[in-house]
Design a protein around this motif. Structure first.
Motif, short mmCIF file in Angstrom:
data_model
loop_
_atom_site.label_atom_id
_atom_site.label_comp_id
_atom_site.label_asym_id
_atom_site.label_seq_id
_atom_site.Cartn_x
_atom_site.Cartn_y
_atom_site.Cartn_z
N SER A 110 0.83 -1.21 0.00
CA SER A 110 0.00 0.00 0.00
C SER A 110 0.87 1.27 0.00
CB SER A 110 -0.94 0.02 1.22
OG SER A 110 -0.19 0.09 2.41
N THR A 111 2.18 1.11 0.21
CA THR A 111 3.06 2.28 0.29
C THR A 111 3.38 2.79 -1.11
OG1 THR A 111 3.99 1.34 2.29
CG2 THR A 111 5.24 3.11 1.26
N ARG A 112 3.37 4.13 -1.27
CA ARG A 112 3.60 4.74 -2.58
C ARG A 112 4.78 5.70 -2.52
NH1 ARG A 112 1.31 1.10 -3.86
NH2 ARG A 112 -0.86 0.79 -4.52
N VAL A 113 5.56 5.74 -3.59
CA VAL A 113 6.65 6.71 -3.70
C VAL A 113 6.05 8.11 -3.66
CG1 VAL A 113 8.45 7.63 -5.22
CG2 VAL A 113 8.17 5.15 -4.96
N GLY A 114 6.65 8.99 -2.86
CA GLY A 114 6.20 10.38 -2.76
C GLY A 114 5.29 10.64 -1.58
N ASN A 162 17.78 5.87 16.34
CA ASN A 162 16.38 5.58 16.01
C ASN A 162 16.25 4.39 15.09
OD1 ASN A 162 17.09 7.12 13.76
ND2 ASN A 162 15.34 8.50 13.88
N SER A 163 17.35 3.67 14.90
CA SER A 163 17.30 2.39 14.23
C SER A 163 16.40 1.45 15.05
CB SER A 163 18.73 1.83 14.19
OG SER A 163 18.88 0.85 13.20
N GLY A 164 15.54 0.70 14.39
CA GLY A 164 14.61 -0.20 15.10
C GLY A 164 13.25 0.43 15.33
N GLY A 165 13.18 1.75 15.16
CA GLY A 165 11.90 2.45 15.31
C GLY A 165 11.06 2.35 14.05
N PRO A 166 9.81 2.81 14.11
CA PRO A 166 8.93 2.68 12.96
C PRO A 166 9.05 3.84 11.98
CG PRO A 166 7.71 3.61 14.79
CD PRO A 166 9.12 3.36 15.29
N LEU A 167 8.82 3.53 10.70
CA LEU A 167 8.57 4.53 9.67
C LEU A 167 7.07 4.48 9.44
CD1 LEU A 167 10.14 6.46 7.68
CD2 LEU A 167 9.86 4.64 5.97
N VAL A 168 6.37 5.58 9.70
CA VAL A 168 4.91 5.55 9.63
C VAL A 168 4.38 6.51 8.56
CG1 VAL A 168 4.68 4.92 12.08
CG2 VAL A 168 4.51 7.32 11.41
N ASN A 169 3.21 6.17 8.00
CA ASN A 169 2.59 7.02 6.99
C ASN A 169 1.66 8.04 7.66
OD1 ASN A 169 0.18 5.65 7.57
ND2 ASN A 169 0.37 4.27 5.83
N ALA A 170 0.98 8.83 6.85
CA ALA A 170 0.14 9.90 7.38
C ALA A 170 -1.07 9.37 8.14
CB ALA A 170 -0.31 10.83 6.25
N VAL A 174 2.47 1.72 10.33
CA VAL A 174 3.89 1.42 10.14
C VAL A 174 4.12 0.86 8.74
CG1 VAL A 174 5.89 0.14 11.00
CG2 VAL A 174 4.11 0.92 12.60
N VAL A 175 4.97 1.51 7.96
CA VAL A 175 5.29 1.02 6.62
C VAL A 175 6.65 0.31 6.60
CG1 VAL A 175 3.89 2.81 5.53
CG2 VAL A 175 6.35 3.19 5.81
N ALA A 195 14.37 1.43 5.31
CA ALA A 195 13.52 0.73 6.27
C ALA A 195 13.17 -0.64 5.72
CB ALA A 195 12.24 1.54 6.54
N ILE A 196 13.12 -1.61 6.62
CA ILE A 196 12.71 -2.97 6.24
C ILE A 196 11.20 -2.94 5.99
CG2 ILE A 196 12.64 -5.38 6.99
CD1 ILE A 196 14.92 -4.45 9.07
N PRO A 197 10.73 -3.36 4.81
CA PRO A 197 9.30 -3.22 4.47
C PRO A 197 8.40 -3.99 5.44
CG PRO A 197 10.61 -3.88 2.55
CD PRO A 197 11.50 -4.00 3.74
N ILE A 198 7.21 -3.43 5.68
CA ILE A 198 6.32 -3.94 6.71
C ILE A 198 5.87 -5.37 6.46
CG2 ILE A 198 4.14 -3.05 5.76
CD1 ILE A 198 5.33 -3.26 9.49
N ASP A 199 5.70 -5.78 5.19
CA ASP A 199 5.26 -7.16 4.95
C ASP A 199 6.32 -8.15 5.43
OD1 ASP A 199 6.63 -5.90 2.92
OD2 ASP A 199 5.76 -7.09 1.30
#
Length: 213
Positions: A110-114, A162-170, A174-175, A195-199
């Motif tokens: 579901s993640t999109r570039v941009g 902050n390695s190990g933390g989440p990358l989150v979308n709007a 967590v993505v 970031a390691i992808p969520i799947d």
């Protein structure tokens, strides 16, 4: 005041997402007394108080005792449920009394570039730090540990703490899991994070939790 008005506007939904995400993110401290050892970040993924983090934080800490600190300053001993060095992921568990709110996970693909994203964690021990950026690329081939992996590339700042933390979308989902050790053929890059992808994260976490309880 006038200084606030001069700052670049941040989309309101990112402010909301940050507020929702920070309480579910922890600082992870491994081994060593008085700051020796290794530190990083992690986040709650379920109501059983399982926490996802990077395996390299545990490796650098010499597999010493693990402590997590919540965004409101409480500290808990953490049990290592399992480790997957190949994908640089590990799962911890803290007592139910920690009451960490689990972060929702984005749907696969579901993640999109941009799209705008936030990296949340504790760089330099500064708990609850949020950096903003966009998804710069998907399926980027990077080197993590001994293997090659696909990663989400972002221009949000990802520092070792902050390695190990989440990358989150709007939406506050967590993505990916930020990993400061990912490189392209051995070169670290300024202003590029991976970031390691969520799947992959969900698959690995489910396997570890299934094995280790």
């Amino acid at each position: 005041g006038p200084s606030a008005a001069a700052a670049a506007p941040v989309p309101a939904e990112l402010v909301t997402a940050a507020g929702r995400t920070v309480p579910g993110v922890v600082s992870v401290m491994v081994g060593g007394k008085s700051g020796a050892g290794a530190t990083g970040s992690g986040f709650a993924i379920d109501n059983e108080q399982h926490i996802v983090t990077n395996d390299h934080i545990l490796a650098r800490g010499g597999s010493g005792p693990v402590t997590v600190e919540t965004s409101d300053g409480r500290r808990f001993p953490a049990e290592v449920v399992g480790r997957e060095p190949g994908s640089d992921l590990a799962v911890l568990k803290v007592p139910a009394s920690a009451g960490l709110p689990p972060l929702p996970l984005a749907k696969a693909n579901s993640t999109r570039v941009g799209e705008p994203v936030l990296a949340v964690g504790s760089p330099l021990g500064l708990a609850g730090t949020v950096t903003a950026g966009i998804v710069s690329a998907l399926n980027r081939q990077v080197r993590i540990g001994n293997g090659r992996h696909t990663a989400v590339q972002t221009d949000a700042s990802i520092n070792p703490g902050n390695s190990g933390g989440p990358l989150v979308n709007a939406r506050g989902e967590v993505v990916g899991v930020n990993t400061a050790i990912a490189t392209i053929d051995g070169n670290g890059s300024i202003g590029i994070g991976f970031a390691i992808p969520i799947d992959q994260v969900q698959q690995t976490a489910d396997t570890i939790i299934g094995r280790g309880g």
